[in-house]
Design an enzyme around this catalytic site. Sequence first.
Site, mmCIF file in Angstrom:
data_model
loop_
_atom_site.group_PDB
_atom_site.id
_atom_site.type_symbol
_atom_site.label_atom_id
_atom_site.label_comp_id
_atom_site.label_asym_id
_atom_site.label_seq_id
_atom_site.Cartn_x
_atom_site.Cartn_y
_atom_site.Cartn_z
ATOM 1 N N LYS A 196 0.734 -1.327 0.132
ATOM 2 C CA LYS A 196 0.166 0.149 0.017
ATOM 3 C C LYS A 196 1.051 1.597 0.052
ATOM 4 O O LYS A 196 1.403 1.513 0.647
ATOM 5 C CB LYS A 196 -0.818 0.078 1.091
ATOM 6 C CG LYS A 196 -2.270 0.320 1.223
ATOM 7 C CD LYS A 196 -2.933 1.468 2.339
ATOM 8 C CE LYS A 196 -4.024 2.297 1.802
ATOM 9 N NZ LYS A 196 -3.871 3.648 1.543
ATOM 10 N N ARG A 224 -8.584 10.279 -7.591
ATOM 11 C CA ARG A 224 -9.402 8.898 -7.094
ATOM 12 C C ARG A 224 -10.810 10.526 -7.291
ATOM 13 O O ARG A 224 -11.844 9.370 -7.107
ATOM 14 C CB ARG A 224 -9.315 9.287 -5.064
ATOM 15 C CG ARG A 224 -9.021 10.081 -4.531
ATOM 16 C CD ARG A 224 -8.697 9.250 -3.025
ATOM 17 N NE ARG A 224 -10.052 8.481 -2.322
ATOM 18 C CZ ARG A 224 -10.102 7.149 -1.724
ATOM 19 N NH1 ARG A 224 -9.278 7.068 -1.667
ATOM 20 N NH2 ARG A 224 -11.228 7.147 -1.753
ATOM 21 N N LYS A 240 -6.094 -8.393 -1.656
ATOM 22 C CA LYS A 240 -7.443 -8.886 -2.744
ATOM 23 C C LYS A 240 -7.867 -10.203 -2.963
ATOM 24 O O LYS A 240 -7.129 -11.006 -2.848
ATOM 25 C CB LYS A 240 -6.434 -7.912 -3.382
ATOM 26 C CG LYS A 240 -6.322 -6.578 -3.309
ATOM 27 C CD LYS A 240 -5.884 -5.662 -4.927
ATOM 28 C CE LYS A 240 -5.493 -4.196 -4.801
ATOM 29 N NZ LYS A 240 -4.806 -3.345 -5.935
ATOM 30 N N ARG A 250 -17.042 0.205 -1.751
ATOM 31 C CA ARG A 250 -15.217 -0.154 -0.879
ATOM 32 C C ARG A 250 -16.358 -1.344 -0.473
ATOM 33 O O ARG A 250 -17.385 -1.479 -0.446
ATOM 34 C CB ARG A 250 -15.857 1.007 -0.019
ATOM 35 C CG ARG A 250 -14.639 1.041 1.297
ATOM 36 C CD ARG A 250 -14.882 1.864 2.314
ATOM 37 N NE ARG A 250 -15.272 2.970 2.050
ATOM 38 C CZ ARG A 250 -13.722 3.717 1.524
ATOM 39 N NH1 ARG A 250 -12.729 3.126 2.298
ATOM 40 N NH2 ARG A 250 -13.463 4.638 1.006
#
Length: 695
Positions: free
Chosen positions: A352, A373, A511, A525
Amino acid sequence: MKSTQKQQTLARFFGSQSSQSTAAKKRSRSPTPESSNKVLKSDDTPKTSADELEDAKELLKMEPDVKVPDLPVGKPIPYSKLCEVFEALENEPGRLKCIEIASELFTHVLSISETQEDQIRNLVEVNYLTINRVSPDYEGLELGLGETLLMKALASGTGRSMQQLKEDMGEYGDIGLVAQKSRSKQSLMFKPKPLTVSQVFNNLKQIAGLSGSSSQNKKLAMINKMLTSCDSREAKFLMRSLEGSLRIQFAEKSVVVALAKALAENEMRQKGKKINPDVLAQADEQIKEAFSQVPNHELIIETAIKYGVLNLMDHCTLKPGIPVKPMLAKPTKSITEILDQFENQEFTCEYKYDGERAQVHLLPDGTLRVYSRSSENMTQRYPDLIPVVEELKRLNPGVESFILDCECVAWDKKQEKILPFQILSTRKRKDVKEEDITVQVCLFAFDILLYNGESLIKMSLKERREYMYDNLKVIPGKFRFSEKLDSSDLDVITKFLDQSVKDACEGLMIKTLNGQDSLYEPSKRSRNWLKLKKDYLEGVGDSLDLVVIGAYVGKGKRTGGYGGFLLASYNTDTGEYEAICKIGTGFSDEMFATLTEKLKPTEVAEPKGSIIYDKTSSRGAPEIWFEPTMLFEVKVADFTESPVYKAGASLLGDGSKGVSLRFPRFIRIRDDKALEDATSSEQIVELYEKQANLN
């Protein structure tokens, strides 16, 4: 709203004899048995995305019990009629009732339009004015003129002095109510020609696009011309639109639901079919997915009218040059929670990165676009990425177009390592010239959504990743793929997490790798993406992004400046900012100086109508209020119920208490996010309920 009341309200929307209503009353924040804003399951826990379709079905089953009187077919829509609807929305506390009112408005607009082109134009204009925009986010045209300019326009357009206007502003704290009072006191010798929706929309769009040395005078002239044609109600909403906040507590998310209902019902009526709730629910699902992939109201309305709302996804798919609403991750607090979540599933771990989310578009004509974003076009901020993409094209001759999901991070070329986000944030945001850049960047691509015109989001993550590796080559120090690890071993993941922190990353993204759960879900989300930050393993599990709405006067060494701030979450249903906590820790002296410089120009005499706080107690009210413009990233220990702070109050119990934060600490300014990207009140309640269940 009882049936007779509703008939009276709706019947006057487009009636020829409609009286001017008084100043809008404040909306009730307490839900009633008949009209509630709650969005809860029967067990009183927040709804997840899996429940949204059922919510839509219940809403879309609502049939109008009154016929709105028609306007003459083919005539321009008076702006006064739209303002009547805005006032009805402002006065109605129930979200479902508001959606029904808006749907009736959109349906009527479709019915009075003579041709298909008229339907598209009229609905686009009314729709944009309802969400208080004039174009898609990515085009960069924004309303939100300064209070000083609007006060000058009011003084010039109504003949009142600046002193009188300032006194009224101090009393009302709302430029719209000041305009309404000013216009109602003004008598005209000749009644001007009424404003139309098209005139207002086109003027607002032109005003938003004006720039340069003479732009202020041009804006003033256009505003004055419109004010001359306004009645008092029109003046109220015109000035609010120009300010950037309609204050009708009806956000874009709800407008989209109303739009789906209107388009589907209109289509079924034209075909002579009976209104079918299941079809309406399908339309709601189609239009939401279309907006997530193609966030352009005009394009979606045009496509729905031409091809049918149920056929939207056959025509509204990813297009280079139109940013996709990004997929987002849920926070998690432990590796064991990850293993529980992905039990019997193949998953992957990725770094991340501590940078700025960047959606990189290569258009078929060779043009580069970089979007944030929040869909902001930030191509001019990164001119040094243009040669990177050109080099990618040279290294990969088959590349014609693509959409990449990336993280743009500050990069030390000499030591070949990632630099902190604070370094990246020092880069200029406007008028950036490549030769003046001192902070270099590197793109880390972690997903590919489109390649050579083909949408890939229905492929599994494993397939998309292989597609990206096979078709794009790494450029050292400029373009790389995110570091990854495919493992379910606890010790191996722990070491990978530690390594990510050593490599100047925030932690890991976890993921789902295969199957239906691994598809890319724009704007959602999803629990199929989890984020694990090293700093939050023992805390809430993630930081929060909160809106700065006020400040407290500094004491001691902070005397003469700000001593702390009042923060708020964002209610995506109403568009309101709900107070959540006071914060005063985590700030350096330098940061306080920076914040004073940035926030001082946004100070206002009274809180805006879109700010929700406890007016009955002095505990939560700051001495200084701001026009909401800034987000703080905040670290927090946990959540607690509070009678003072109102975040998520409409989703909890009887609405008398909201959620507050314990021990909040400032991390950084999030100037890479828009206000609408703040942590939502629904997310706050979800995190609070999750914490309560764990305890």
